[in-house]
Design a protein around this motif. Structure first.
Motif, PDB file in Angstrom:
ATOM      1  N   HIS A 138     -10.837   7.124   6.775  1.00 18.87           N
ATOM      2  CA  HIS A 138     -10.794   8.209   5.801  1.00 18.87           C
ATOM      3  C   HIS A 138     -12.054   9.072   5.866  1.00 18.87           C
ATOM      4  O   HIS A 138     -11.997  10.293   5.688  1.00 18.87           O
ATOM      5  CB  HIS A 138     -10.617   7.643   4.388  1.00 18.87           C
ATOM      6  N   GLU A 139     -13.199   8.469   6.158  1.00 20.47           N
ATOM      7  CA  GLU A 139     -14.449   9.234   6.151  1.00 20.47           C
ATOM      8  C   GLU A 139     -14.495  10.293   7.240  1.00 20.47           C
ATOM      9  O   GLU A 139     -15.292  11.229   7.159  1.00 20.47           O
ATOM     10  CB  GLU A 139     -15.647   8.283   6.276  1.00 20.47           C
ATOM     11  N   ARG A 140     -13.646  10.166   8.252  1.00 23.99           N
ATOM     12  CA  ARG A 140     -13.634  11.173   9.316  1.00 23.99           C
ATOM     13  C   ARG A 140     -13.189  12.534   8.798  1.00 23.99           C
ATOM     14  O   ARG A 140     -13.410  13.547   9.438  1.00 23.99           O
ATOM     15  CB  ARG A 140     -12.695  10.754  10.445  1.00 23.99           C
ATOM     16  N   PHE A 141     -12.554  12.574   7.636  1.00 16.78           N
ATOM     17  CA  PHE A 141     -11.932  13.795   7.147  1.00 16.78           C
ATOM     18  C   PHE A 141     -12.696  14.418   5.986  1.00 16.78           C
ATOM     19  O   PHE A 141     -12.161  15.256   5.263  1.00 16.78           O
ATOM     20  CB  PHE A 141     -10.476  13.513   6.764  1.00 16.78           C
ATOM     21  N   ASP A 142     -13.967  14.034   5.811  1.00 16.37           N
ATOM     22  CA  ASP A 142     -14.740  14.555   4.688  1.00 16.37           C
ATOM     23  C   ASP A 142     -14.809  16.075   4.701  1.00 16.37           C
ATOM     24  O   ASP A 142     -14.649  16.723   3.664  1.00 16.37           O
ATOM     25  CB  ASP A 142     -16.161  13.971   4.693  1.00 16.37           C
TER      26      ASP A 142
ATOM     27  N   TRP B  18       0.838  -1.203   0.000  1.00 20.37           N
ATOM     28  CA  TRP B  18       0.000   0.000   0.000  1.00 20.37           C
ATOM     29  C   TRP B  18       0.866   1.243   0.000  1.00 20.37           C
ATOM     30  O   TRP B  18       1.754   1.398   0.837  1.00 20.37           O
ATOM     31  CB  TRP B  18      -0.898  -0.011   1.235  1.00 20.37           C
ATOM     32  N   THR B  19       0.645   2.165  -0.932  1.00 20.26           N
ATOM     33  CA  THR B  19       1.467   3.364  -1.021  1.00 20.26           C
ATOM     34  C   THR B  19       0.666   4.640  -1.262  1.00 20.26           C
ATOM     35  O   THR B  19       1.233   5.712  -1.350  1.00 20.26           O
ATOM     36  CB  THR B  19       2.488   3.250  -2.170  1.00 20.26           C
ATOM     37  N   ASP B  20      -0.639   4.547  -1.380  1.00 13.41           N
ATOM     38  CA  ASP B  20      -1.378   5.745  -1.772  1.00 13.41           C
ATOM     39  C   ASP B  20      -2.778   5.728  -1.166  1.00 13.41           C
ATOM     40  O   ASP B  20      -3.252   4.709  -0.674  1.00 13.41           O
ATOM     41  CB  ASP B  20      -1.479   5.819  -3.306  1.00 13.41           C
ATOM     42  N   TRP B  21      -3.450   6.863  -1.231  1.00 14.26           N
ATOM     43  CA  TRP B  21      -4.798   7.023  -0.728  1.00 14.26           C
ATOM     44  C   TRP B  21      -5.751   6.991  -1.926  1.00 14.26           C
ATOM     45  O   TRP B  21      -5.862   7.981  -2.656  1.00 14.26           O
ATOM     46  CB  TRP B  21      -4.939   8.365   0.000  1.00 14.26           C
ATOM     47  N   ALA B  22      -6.409   5.879  -2.146  1.00 14.74           N
ATOM     48  CA  ALA B  22      -7.243   5.711  -3.329  1.00 14.74           C
ATOM     49  C   ALA B  22      -8.283   6.824  -3.490  1.00 14.74           C
ATOM     50  O   ALA B  22      -8.484   7.325  -4.605  1.00 14.74           O
ATOM     51  CB  ALA B  22      -7.922   4.344  -3.297  1.00 14.74           C
ATOM     52  N   PRO B  23      -8.974   7.261  -2.423  1.00 10.74           N
ATOM     53  CA  PRO B  23      -9.988   8.312  -2.612  1.00 10.74           C
ATOM     54  C   PRO B  23      -9.403   9.655  -3.043  1.00 10.74           C
ATOM     55  O   PRO B  23     -10.133  10.541  -3.469  1.00 10.74           O
ATOM     56  CB  PRO B  23     -10.640   8.440  -1.224  1.00 10.74           C
ATOM     57  N   CYS B  24      -8.068   9.803  -2.930  1.00  8.44           N
ATOM     58  CA  CYS B  24      -7.448  11.100  -3.213  1.00  8.44           C
ATOM     59  C   CYS B  24      -6.905  11.227  -4.632  1.00  8.44           C
ATOM     60  O   CYS B  24      -6.512  12.319  -5.051  1.00  8.44           O
ATOM     61  CB  CYS B  24      -6.304  11.354  -2.234  1.00  8.44           C
ATOM     62  N   ARG B  25      -6.858  10.135  -5.370  1.00  5.29           N
ATOM     63  CA  ARG B  25      -6.128  10.140  -6.635  1.00  5.29           C
ATOM     64  C   ARG B  25      -6.717  11.085  -7.665  1.00  5.29           C
ATOM     65  O   ARG B  25      -6.003  11.631  -8.496  1.00  5.29           O
ATOM     66  CB  ARG B  25      -6.055   8.716  -7.194  1.00  5.29           C
ATOM     67  N   SER B  26      -8.025  11.289  -7.642  1.00  5.42           N
ATOM     68  CA  SER B  26      -8.660  12.160  -8.634  1.00  5.42           C
ATOM     69  C   SER B  26      -9.046  13.523  -8.064  1.00  5.42           C
ATOM     70  O   SER B  26      -9.754  14.286  -8.721  1.00  5.42           O
ATOM     71  CB  SER B  26      -9.907  11.472  -9.212  1.00  5.42           C
ATOM     72  N   CYS B  27      -8.585  13.852  -6.865  1.00  5.44           N
ATOM     73  CA  CYS B  27      -8.986  15.100  -6.210  1.00  5.44           C
ATOM     74  C   CYS B  27      -8.237  16.286  -6.816  1.00  5.44           C
ATOM     75  O   CYS B  27      -7.007  16.269  -6.930  1.00  5.44           O
ATOM     76  CB  CYS B  27      -8.713  15.024  -4.716  1.00  5.44           C
ATOM     77  N   ALA B  28      -8.972  17.330  -7.164  1.00  9.51           N
ATOM     78  CA  ALA B  28      -8.355  18.518  -7.755  1.00  9.51           C
ATOM     79  C   ALA B  28      -7.394  19.202  -6.793  1.00  9.51           C
ATOM     80  O   ALA B  28      -6.424  19.833  -7.220  1.00  9.51           O
ATOM     81  CB  ALA B  28      -9.439  19.501  -8.186  1.00  9.51           C
ATOM     82  N   ALA B  29      -7.657  19.073  -5.498  1.00  4.49           N
ATOM     83  CA  ALA B  29      -6.836  19.763  -4.497  1.00  4.49           C
ATOM     84  C   ALA B  29      -5.608  18.975  -4.086  1.00  4.49           C
ATOM     85  O   ALA B  29      -4.882  19.380  -3.176  1.00  4.49           O
ATOM     86  CB  ALA B  29      -7.671  20.071  -3.257  1.00  4.49           C
ATOM     87  N   ARG B  30      -5.336  17.878  -4.756  1.00  8.05           N
ATOM     88  CA  ARG B  30      -4.203  17.037  -4.367  1.00  8.05           C
ATOM     89  C   ARG B  30      -2.877  17.805  -4.307  1.00  8.05           C
ATOM     90  O   ARG B  30      -2.060  17.542  -3.417  1.00  8.05           O
ATOM     91  CB  ARG B  30      -4.093  15.859  -5.326  1.00  8.05           C
ATOM     92  N   PRO B  31      -2.608  18.777  -5.209  1.00 10.11           N
ATOM     93  CA  PRO B  31      -1.320  19.483  -5.119  1.00 10.11           C
ATOM     94  C   PRO B  31      -1.084  20.195  -3.795  1.00 10.11           C
ATOM     95  O   PRO B  31       0.069  20.403  -3.406  1.00 10.11           O
ATOM     96  CB  PRO B  31      -1.396  20.491  -6.275  1.00 10.11           C
ATOM     97  N   ILE B  32      -2.147  20.595  -3.080  1.00 10.38           N
ATOM     98  CA  ILE B  32      -1.947  21.348  -1.840  1.00 10.38           C
ATOM     99  C   ILE B  32      -2.234  20.519  -0.603  1.00 10.38           C
ATOM    100  O   ILE B  32      -2.288  21.058   0.503  1.00 10.38           O
ATOM    101  CB  ILE B  32      -2.796  22.640  -1.813  1.00 10.38           C
ATOM    102  N   CYS B  33      -2.384  19.220  -0.757  1.00 11.11           N
ATOM    103  CA  CYS B  33      -2.780  18.382   0.374  1.00 11.11           C
ATOM    104  C   CYS B  33      -1.665  17.412   0.729  1.00 11.11           C
ATOM    105  O   CYS B  33      -1.132  16.731  -0.144  1.00 11.11           O
ATOM    106  CB  CYS B  33      -4.055  17.611   0.041  1.00 11.11           C
ATOM    107  N   ASP B  34      -1.312  17.342   2.023  1.00 11.48           N
ATOM    108  CA  ASP B  34      -0.311  16.365   2.454  1.00 11.48           C
ATOM    109  C   ASP B  34      -0.975  15.089   2.943  1.00 11.48           C
ATOM    110  O   ASP B  34      -0.317  14.180   3.429  1.00 11.48           O
ATOM    111  CB  ASP B  34       0.620  16.942   3.516  1.00 11.48           C
ATOM    112  N   HIS B  35      -2.299  15.029   2.845  1.00 11.37           N
ATOM    113  CA  HIS B  35      -3.100  13.848   3.186  1.00 11.37           C
ATOM    114  C   HIS B  35      -3.144  13.544   4.676  1.00 11.37           C
ATOM    115  O   HIS B  35      -3.874  12.649   5.087  1.00 11.37           O
ATOM    116  CB  HIS B  35      -2.603  12.602   2.449  1.00 11.37           C
TER     117      HIS B  35
END
Length: 218
Positions: A186-190, A159-176
Motif C-alpha cells: 500500500h505504501e507504494r501508492f502514497d 478481508w474485504t476492504d483497504w483499512a488505510p482508505c476507510r477515512s479518506c475524504a477522496a474515497r468516493p472518487i477512488c477505485d483503490h
C-alpha cells in the motif's frame, strides 16, 4: 506503433491507447494530449506507475505532478476526451455530490475474479490468479487450475476492504486500484493517494456547485 494505430483508426476499428504517466509524460502532458487529439486517438487510459522500478528514478513522480496531469486530463475530458480514469472519477464525483449511488469498477472488490474467473499461466506451467503478479510472489501459485480458486479463497479469507482508505475524504472518487497491490504494498501508492485527495478537493471547488444546480433543475 503509430502506423498500426493509424490503420486501426482509418479502418474504423475501435481501440484505446494506454499511456503510463511517467515524469516525462507529465512534464509534457499538454503536448502529449495534443498529439493524441491531432492523430484522432480519442480513447485513452492514462495510468499511474506507483514507485518506479529500481534504477529508474528518472520516472519518479510526486503528488503535485500527478495532480497537474489529472487537472490537464480533466480539462480535455470536459471537452470530449474519452480518458477512462479521470472520466470515471468525474462520474463517481457527480454521483456522490448528488447523493446517487457511487458504482466503481470491479477492482474495488477484493474478489475481482482473479483466480476464479480468470487465471494466468506461467512459463513453468503453474497458474496464478493474475498476470500482473504472476511471477513476483505474494499471491498463491497452483499446479493446476482446479486448485487455484481454493488457494485464492484461503488467501483472501475475510478481508474485504483497504483499512488505510476507510477515512479518506477522496474515497468516493477512488477505485483503490488492484486490491492485491494495496494489500501487499500500500505504501507504494502514497503519491497517488495524495494526488487523489487533492483532485477531489479540486473537483469540489471546480464542479460541485454546478453539478448540484444541474441536478436540481433536471
Amino acid at each position: 506503433v503509430e502506423t498500426g494505430l493509424l490503420r486501426l483508426r482509418d479502418e474504423g476499428i475501435g481501440f484505446a491507447v494506454i499511456v503510463c504517466l511517467s515524469k516525462r509524460v507529465i512534464d509534457n502532458i499538454e503536448a502529449v494530449l495534443d498529439y493524441f487529439a491531432d492523430k484522432g486517438f480519442s480513447k485513452l487510459r492514462m495510468n499511474t506507475l506507483g514507485d518506479p522500478p529500481r534504477g529508474r528514478m528518472i520516472d519518479a513522480v510526486n503528488a503535485g505532478d500527478l495532480l497537474r496531469a489529472k487537472q490537464a486530463i480533466y480539462r480535455r475530458v470536459e471537452g470530449g476526451l474519452d480518458e477512462l480514469n479521470v472520466k470515471n472519477q468525474v462520474a463517481w464525483f457527480d454521483a456522490w455530490v448528488t447523493n446517487q449511488p457511487v458504482v466503481h469498477g470491479h477492482c474495488t472488490r477484493a474478489r475481482c475474479g482473479a483466480g476464479s474467473d480468470v487465471a494466468a499461466i506461467n512459463p513453468d506451467g503453474s497458474v496464478a490468479p493474475c498476470i500482473e503478479r504472476s511471477m513476483t510472489g505474494g499471491l498463491p501459485i497452483a499446479d493446476d487450475l482446479a486448485r487455484l480458486p481454493v488457494l485464492m479463497n484461503d488467501y483472501w479469507g475475510e478481508w474485504t476492504d483497504w483499512a488505510p482508505c476507510r477515512s479518506c475524504a477522496a474515497r468516493p472518487i477512488c477505485d483503490h486500484g488492484c486490491p492485491v497491490y494495496h494489500r501487499l504494498e500500500h505504501e507504494r501508492f502514497d503519491a497517488e493517494c495524495e494526488a487523489n485527495r487533492a483532485f477531489f478537493a479540486f473537483l469540489v471547488e471546480e464542479r460541485a456547485a454546478r453539478v448540484v444546480r444541474q441536478a436540481a433543475g433536471a
